[in-house]
Design a protein around this motif. Structure first.
Motif, mmCIF file in Angstrom:
data_model
loop_
_atom_site.group_PDB
_atom_site.id
_atom_site.type_symbol
_atom_site.label_atom_id
_atom_site.label_comp_id
_atom_site.label_asym_id
_atom_site.label_seq_id
_atom_site.Cartn_x
_atom_site.Cartn_y
_atom_site.Cartn_z
ATOM 1 N N LEU A 56 60.357 36.340 -70.080
ATOM 2 C CA LEU A 56 60.167 35.886 -71.633
ATOM 3 C C LEU A 56 60.908 34.775 -72.046
ATOM 4 O O LEU A 56 60.256 33.813 -72.557
ATOM 5 N N TYR A 57 62.194 34.620 -71.799
ATOM 6 C CA TYR A 57 62.956 33.429 -72.314
ATOM 7 C C TYR A 57 62.445 32.285 -71.880
ATOM 8 O O TYR A 57 62.551 31.216 -72.452
ATOM 9 N N GLU A 58 62.197 32.116 -70.291
ATOM 10 C CA GLU A 58 61.634 30.862 -69.781
ATOM 11 C C GLU A 58 60.296 30.565 -70.448
ATOM 12 O O GLU A 58 60.018 29.294 -70.535
ATOM 13 N N THR A 59 59.663 31.601 -70.742
ATOM 14 C CA THR A 59 58.155 31.247 -71.304
ATOM 15 C C THR A 59 58.294 30.516 -72.749
ATOM 16 O O THR A 59 57.731 29.392 -72.859
ATOM 17 N N VAL A 60 59.253 31.029 -73.490
ATOM 18 C CA VAL A 60 59.445 30.530 -74.821
ATOM 19 C C VAL A 60 60.266 28.923 -74.375
ATOM 20 O O VAL A 60 59.828 28.077 -75.203
ATOM 21 N N CYS A 61 61.268 28.873 -73.638
ATOM 22 C CA CYS A 61 61.465 27.601 -73.419
ATOM 23 C C CYS A 61 60.533 26.550 -72.974
ATOM 24 O O CYS A 61 60.802 25.503 -73.167
ATOM 25 N N ASN A 62 59.745 27.356 -72.177
ATOM 26 C CA ASN A 62 58.699 26.166 -71.826
ATOM 27 C C ASN A 62 57.869 25.575 -73.012
ATOM 28 O O ASN A 62 57.122 24.860 -72.758
ATOM 29 N N GLU A 63 57.647 26.409 -74.022
ATOM 30 C CA GLU A 63 56.853 26.201 -75.202
ATOM 31 C C GLU A 63 57.637 24.977 -75.825
ATOM 32 O O GLU A 63 57.190 24.299 -76.672
ATOM 33 N N ALA A 64 59.177 24.964 -75.764
ATOM 34 C CA ALA A 64 59.904 24.069 -76.359
ATOM 35 C C ALA A 64 59.739 22.434 -75.958
ATOM 36 O O ALA A 64 60.173 21.495 -76.410
ATOM 37 N N ARG A 65 59.092 22.625 -74.962
ATOM 38 C CA ARG A 65 58.510 21.174 -74.229
ATOM 39 C C ARG A 65 59.726 20.146 -73.842
ATOM 40 O O ARG A 65 60.262 20.309 -72.730
ATOM 41 N N GLN A 66 59.971 19.220 -74.735
ATOM 42 C CA GLN A 66 60.955 18.393 -74.380
ATOM 43 C C GLN A 66 62.428 18.736 -74.361
ATOM 44 O O GLN A 66 63.456 18.291 -73.750
ATOM 45 N N ASP A 67 62.393 20.051 -74.898
ATOM 46 C CA ASP A 67 63.905 20.606 -74.823
ATOM 47 C C ASP A 67 64.032 21.726 -74.054
ATOM 48 O O ASP A 67 64.954 22.656 -74.028
ATOM 49 N N ALA A 68 62.991 21.970 -72.995
ATOM 50 C CA ALA A 68 62.967 23.151 -72.184
ATOM 51 C C ALA A 68 64.182 23.167 -71.294
ATOM 52 O O ALA A 68 64.618 24.281 -71.269
ATOM 53 N N ASN A 69 64.453 22.168 -70.674
ATOM 54 C CA ASN A 69 65.891 22.510 -69.901
ATOM 55 C C ASN A 69 67.011 22.880 -70.747
ATOM 56 O O ASN A 69 68.020 23.513 -70.407
ATOM 57 N N ALA A 70 67.506 22.125 -71.864
ATOM 58 C CA ALA A 70 68.371 22.385 -72.602
ATOM 59 C C ALA A 70 68.115 23.907 -73.245
ATOM 60 O O ALA A 70 69.295 24.762 -73.231
ATOM 61 N N CYS A 71 67.266 24.228 -73.508
ATOM 62 C CA CYS A 71 66.987 25.699 -73.994
ATOM 63 C C CYS A 71 67.193 26.861 -72.912
ATOM 64 O O CYS A 71 67.979 27.755 -73.164
ATOM 65 N N LEU A 72 66.712 26.312 -71.718
ATOM 66 C CA LEU A 72 66.960 27.247 -70.306
ATOM 67 C C LEU A 72 68.730 27.402 -70.263
ATOM 68 O O LEU A 72 69.053 28.559 -70.082
ATOM 69 N N ASN A 73 69.296 26.334 -70.425
ATOM 70 C CA ASN A 73 70.597 26.159 -70.119
ATOM 71 C C ASN A 73 71.317 27.117 -71.096
ATOM 72 O O ASN A 73 72.508 27.611 -70.807
ATOM 73 N N LEU A 74 70.936 26.791 -72.513
ATOM 74 C CA LEU A 74 71.692 27.590 -73.542
ATOM 75 C C LEU A 74 71.476 29.119 -73.535
ATOM 76 O O LEU A 74 72.537 29.931 -73.679
ATOM 77 N N LEU A 75 70.325 29.537 -73.302
ATOM 78 C CA LEU A 75 69.824 30.917 -73.483
ATOM 79 C C LEU A 75 70.127 31.843 -72.317
ATOM 80 O O LEU A 75 70.575 32.820 -72.153
ATOM 81 N N LYS A 76 70.328 31.049 -71.020
ATOM 82 C CA LYS A 76 70.664 31.970 -69.921
ATOM 83 C C LYS A 76 72.195 32.521 -69.931
ATOM 84 O O LYS A 76 72.656 33.226 -69.125
#
Length: 179
Positions: A33-53
């Motif tokens: 689910l968190y990857e799904t939300v990060c993918n919705e963040a589009r340009q910030d997807a990688n930063a999102c994944l790195n932060l939330l993981k």
């Protein structure tokens, strides 16, 4: 000698196609689910994944309510840590008004709104979305104040502000699945 000639019945073909369909959909089921939300963040997807993981409650969430709550709690705690850092810098450099304003005004507001969102996720997700959106204004205003004050050159403040703005966006996206 008899020759072997396989005959496929319609049920055999159904089973083969069913297996292929199931096999093809397995990778989609592996996305958390968190990857799904990060993918919705589009340009910030990688930063999102790195932060939330870095938070096991976020990565193991099995529904959007738990994910939203975990992200908001994470953002609240990150806001507290950022404010503590800003308070330390403000104490070291008391003449830097921008840093003092960030620590004593902008981050207090941000933390308050993320705190409200922690409660609102359970009873009023729409209000929680408003809370986290407003919670991102504090770090954004801090960033503007720091950029306008040419004396402050602390990349950590910039990084913390960007992280909090991103957490505001991610929180909004997660909670959006509840409304």
């Amino acid at each position: 000698m008899k020759s072997f000639s396989p005959s496929f019945s319609s049920s055999s073909l159904f089973i083969i196609f069913f297996c292929l369909i199931c096999y093809a959909s397995v990778p989609a089921l592996c996305v958390s689910l968190y990857e799904t939300v990060c993918n919705e963040a589009r340009q910030d997807a990688n930063a999102c994944l790195n932060l939330l993981k870095t938070d096991s409650k976020i990565t193991s969430a099995t529904n959007y309510h738990d994910l939203s709550k975990s992200i908001v709690v994470f953002a609240f705690n990150q806001g507290l840590q950022a404010q503590a850092y800003l308070l330390k810098v403000a104490k070291q450099f008391p003449s830097d008004e921008a840093v003092s304003q960030c620590a004593n005004e902008f981050y207090i507001m941000s933390i308050r709104y993320f705190g409200n969102a922690m409660i609102d996720v359970d009873k009023d997700p729409q209000n929680a979305k408003n809370d986290v959106k407003t919670g991102g204004d504090g770090p954004a205003n801090c960033e503007k104040a720091i950029q306008n004050d040419k004396r402050v050159h602390d990349p950590a403040i910039h990084a913390k502000n960007n992280e909090m703005v991103l957490l505001s966006e991610i929180s909004f996206l997660a909670i959006n699945h509840l409304t």
